[in-house]
Design a protein around this motif. Structure first.
Motif, PDB file in Angstrom:
ATOM      1  N   ILE A 188      -0.580 -24.481 -21.049  1.00  0.00           N
ATOM      2  CA  ILE A 188       1.076 -24.352 -21.024  1.00  0.00           C
ATOM      3  C   ILE A 188       1.545 -25.300 -22.097  1.00  0.00           C
ATOM      4  N   GLU A 189       2.449 -24.735 -22.885  1.00  0.00           N
ATOM      5  CA  GLU A 189       3.133 -25.476 -24.012  1.00  0.00           C
ATOM      6  C   GLU A 189       4.755 -25.266 -23.983  1.00  0.00           C
ATOM      7  N   ALA A 190       5.486 -26.444 -23.674  1.00  0.00           N
ATOM      8  CA  ALA A 190       7.083 -26.261 -23.893  1.00  0.00           C
ATOM      9  C   ALA A 190       7.452 -25.861 -25.230  1.00  0.00           C
ATOM     10  N   GLN A 191       6.784 -26.124 -26.285  1.00  0.00           N
ATOM     11  CA  GLN A 191       7.564 -25.802 -27.580  1.00  0.00           C
ATOM     12  C   GLN A 191       7.150 -24.282 -27.894  1.00  0.00           C
ATOM     13  N   ASP A 192       7.522 -23.593 -29.010  1.00  0.00           N
ATOM     14  CA  ASP A 192       7.461 -22.225 -29.010  1.00  0.00           C
ATOM     15  C   ASP A 192       5.993 -22.005 -30.074  1.00  0.00           C
ATOM     16  N   ARG A 193       5.320 -23.201 -30.520  1.00  0.00           N
ATOM     17  CA  ARG A 193       4.090 -22.792 -31.075  1.00  0.00           C
ATOM     18  C   ARG A 193       3.073 -24.170 -30.790  1.00  0.00           C
ATOM     19  N   PRO A 194       1.874 -24.129 -30.708  1.00  0.00           N
ATOM     20  CA  PRO A 194       0.988 -25.138 -30.436  1.00  0.00           C
ATOM     21  C   PRO A 194       0.961 -26.239 -31.788  1.00  0.00           C
ATOM     22  N   MET A 195       0.647 -27.477 -31.388  1.00  0.00           N
ATOM     23  CA  MET A 195       0.693 -28.400 -32.442  1.00  0.00           C
ATOM     24  C   MET A 195       2.009 -28.688 -33.418  1.00  0.00           C
ATOM     25  N   LEU A 211       3.522 -19.984 -24.145  1.00  0.00           N
ATOM     26  CA  LEU A 211       4.467 -21.041 -25.038  1.00  0.00           C
ATOM     27  C   LEU A 211       5.854 -20.952 -24.532  1.00  0.00           C
ATOM     28  N   GLU A 212       6.705 -22.020 -24.839  1.00  0.00           N
ATOM     29  CA  GLU A 212       8.266 -22.174 -24.530  1.00  0.00           C
ATOM     30  C   GLU A 212       8.098 -22.056 -22.812  1.00  0.00           C
ATOM     31  N   THR A 213       7.119 -22.683 -22.403  1.00  0.00           N
ATOM     32  CA  THR A 213       7.034 -22.657 -21.044  1.00  0.00           C
ATOM     33  C   THR A 213       6.793 -24.190 -20.287  1.00  0.00           C
ATOM     34  N   GLY A 214       7.754 -24.476 -19.275  1.00  0.00           N
ATOM     35  CA  GLY A 214       7.686 -25.851 -18.716  1.00  0.00           C
ATOM     36  C   GLY A 214       6.945 -25.562 -17.757  1.00  0.00           C
ATOM     37  N   VAL A 215       6.728 -27.025 -16.994  1.00  0.00           N
ATOM     38  CA  VAL A 215       6.049 -26.907 -15.780  1.00  0.00           C
ATOM     39  C   VAL A 215       6.794 -27.651 -14.808  1.00  0.00           C
ATOM     40  N   GLU A 216       7.366 -26.926 -13.643  1.00  0.00           N
ATOM     41  CA  GLU A 216       8.032 -27.243 -12.638  1.00  0.00           C
ATOM     42  C   GLU A 216       7.393 -27.963 -11.748  1.00  0.00           C
ATOM     43  N   SER A 262      -2.653 -24.992  -8.059  1.00  0.00           N
ATOM     44  CA  SER A 262      -1.869 -24.216  -8.877  1.00  0.00           C
ATOM     45  C   SER A 262      -0.889 -25.083  -9.622  1.00  0.00           C
ATOM     46  N   VAL A 263      -0.395 -24.638 -10.784  1.00  0.00           N
ATOM     47  CA  VAL A 263       0.517 -25.049 -11.509  1.00  0.00           C
ATOM     48  C   VAL A 263       1.859 -23.904 -11.527  1.00  0.00           C
ATOM     49  N   ARG A 264       3.201 -24.454 -11.185  1.00  0.00           N
ATOM     50  CA  ARG A 264       4.327 -23.636 -11.085  1.00  0.00           C
ATOM     51  C   ARG A 264       4.802 -23.645 -12.398  1.00  0.00           C
ATOM     52  N   THR A 265       5.182 -22.699 -13.315  1.00  0.00           N
ATOM     53  CA  THR A 265       5.887 -22.775 -14.469  1.00  0.00           C
ATOM     54  C   THR A 265       7.235 -22.646 -14.394  1.00  0.00           C
ATOM     55  N   SER A 266       7.920 -23.202 -15.610  1.00  0.00           N
ATOM     56  CA  SER A 266       9.446 -22.886 -15.537  1.00  0.00           C
ATOM     57  C   SER A 266       9.924 -21.247 -15.536  1.00  0.00           C
ATOM     58  N   THR A 267       8.863 -20.535 -15.758  1.00  0.00           N
ATOM     59  CA  THR A 267       9.056 -19.006 -16.038  1.00  0.00           C
ATOM     60  C   THR A 267       8.991 -18.434 -14.472  1.00  0.00           C
ATOM     61  N   GLY A 268       8.418 -19.470 -13.529  1.00  0.00           N
ATOM     62  CA  GLY A 268       8.252 -18.981 -12.133  1.00  0.00           C
ATOM     63  C   GLY A 268       7.052 -18.281 -11.860  1.00  0.00           C
ATOM     64  N   LYS A 269       6.063 -18.471 -13.070  1.00  0.00           N
ATOM     65  CA  LYS A 269       4.501 -18.146 -12.996  1.00  0.00           C
ATOM     66  C   LYS A 269       3.641 -18.948 -12.178  1.00  0.00           C
TER      67      LYS A 269
END
Ligand code: FAD
Length: 395
Positions: free
Chosen positions: A173-180, A205-210, A220-227
């Motif tokens: 899970i990566e907050a930026q739009d691309r790795p590294m 990508l472009e996904t935060g962690v709530e 589990s991990v709940r992401t900013s996109t609701g996943k």
């Protein structure tokens, strides 16, 4: 009698200072204090071959334990330094006693950055910095099936590669739009995105962690996109922070790292620092830099020993770094930030290419993917001429 040199931190840089002092002919007492129980060891294999189980603990050691005895280096493991008394020229150990120094070297490295994420305290949520961390992670990797990794930097992606090789279900899970993103160009990021996805890693990508969820243990991990990403193990790999508090509390100048000059000298004339915990001004890059690399720990460690021995030194290296993921070796020469042009040579489809980074027509960095020849040439060419027409025509 020569003065006592005390080194805080028995890692890559601290061990290098001790070794280089002896190589340089220093015959006085050298005391190397480290809070880990193992003798000085290399960290790069931790997230690679050691995690995979391909090598054992002893293969990590920089020198066999007997080396410190034969070199008359007083290695004091399992011992944490609590504070530095610069006016009394002594360090205070956490267990209460003190050790006096003539010169002090701080080589305390970095620690994994913690995330202010709800649920981070759950059992099964880990970071990776030490042998002990990896031993705990490997045990869980062997019993669990689902691993979630927060952060698509080097360490996160290297662990993703190992976990995949062990047959695990891996989500990154990566907050930026691309790795590294912080360190490589879009071409390299794109290559690694395809590589990991091709191996079956779910790269968000472009996904935060709530929040990290579970009762007692992580579930589990709940992401900013609701996943909701199911996980038996969550690795937080969002970077590192310098262990510079000892220096700050002792009144030394720090600024996200212990400030040192080209000799590794701090604002106190009896105190030096080396490795990940330092920040110094680079004329080469026209700004202050704090590096986290084996190259820097070794080279700055050597420079500090030379300075203590009275040599005239001015450290301003060409940085280099590497990362191993699956059977792909990424090698980086120079710092590429601030580039205004890139040139790709080789074939990204077959995974053998390099990217040259230019700024104002000058070569400032080269990222090589399975192209060791271009990496070695880049290290010579960037250092000497800053021209990219001296690089190879093919990868
Ligand atoms: P460290 O090696 O971290 O040593 C510092 C030591 O000081 C530690 O043992 C710490 O516990 C100890 N310490 C801290 N505070 C105290 C105290 N108060 N009292 C006593 N002891 C203390 N670099 C690369 O170039 N290529 C790679 O592929 C690569 N992969 C890596 C993979 C992982 C998993 C990690 C964690 C790092 C990786 N690195 C890599 C970075 C590289 O390992 C570091 O840059 C290098 O170890 C820095 O050396 P150092 O001596 O400054 O710090």
């Amino acid at each position: 009698m020569q003065e006592t040199i005390v080194i805080i931190g028995a890692g890559q840089a601290g061990a290098q200072v001790a070794q280089s002092l002896r190589q340089g002919g220093f015959e006085g007492p050298v005391r190397l204090i480290g809070d880990e129980t193992a003798p000085p060891y290399q960290r790069p294999p931790l997230s690679k071959k050691y995690l995979l189980g391909e090598i054992g603990t002893e293969a990590l050691f920089l020198r066999p334990p007997a080396f410190y005895t034969t070199q008359n280096i007083d290695l004091i493991p399992g011992t944490s330094v609590a504070s530095i008394d610069t006016s009394g020229k002594r360090v205070v150990l956490e267990r209460g006693d003190t050790i006096s120094y003539g010169k002090l070297v701080i080589a305390t490295g970095t620690r994994a950055r913690k995330a202010p994420i709800p649920g981070s305290e759950l059992d099964g949520v880990v970071t990776l910095r030490t042998i002990a961390d990896v031993d705990a992670i490997r045990e869980r990797l062997l019993t669990g099936q689902k691993i979630a990794i927060i952060g698509a930097g080097y360490i996160g992606l290297e662990v993703a590669a190992v976990a995949k090789q062990l047959g695990k279900d891996v989500t990154v899970i990566e907050a930026q739009d691309r790795p590294m993103k912080r360190v490589v160009s879009p071409v390299i990021s794109e290559f690694y995105t395809l590589l990991h996805r091709g191996k079956g890693v779910e790269l968000l990508l472009e996904t935060g962690v709530e929040a990290i969820e579970g009762e007692g243990a992580v579930r589990s991990v709940r992401t900013s996109t609701g996943k909701t990403v199911p996980a038996d193990l969550v690795l937080i790999a969002i970077g590192a922070e310098p262990n510079d508090e000892l220096a700050t509390d002792a009144g030394l100048e720090t600024d996200n790292g212990i400030l040192v000059d080209g000799a590794g000298a701090t604002s106190d004339e009896a105190v030096y620092a080396a490795g990940d915990c330092t920040r110094f001004y680079s004329n080469r890059y026209g700004r202050s830099v704090r590096m986290e690399s084996v190259q820097n720990a070794i080279d700055q460690g050597k420079v500090v020993a030379q300075a203590i021995l009275g040599e005239d030194v001015d450290y301003d290296p060409l940085p280099w770094f590497w990362s191993d993921q699956y059977d792909i070796k990424l090698q980086i020469a120079g710092l590429s930030d601030g580039y205004d042009e890139t040139r790709v040579v080789g074939d990204t489809n077959v995974g053998k290419f390099f990217v040259a980074y230019l700024k104002g027509g000058r070569l400032i960095a080269v990222d090589s993917v399975n192209s060791p020849r271009s990496h070695m040439m880049a290290r010579r060419v960037i250092g000497e001429t800053w021209r990219d027409d001296l690089l190879p025509e093919s990868a």
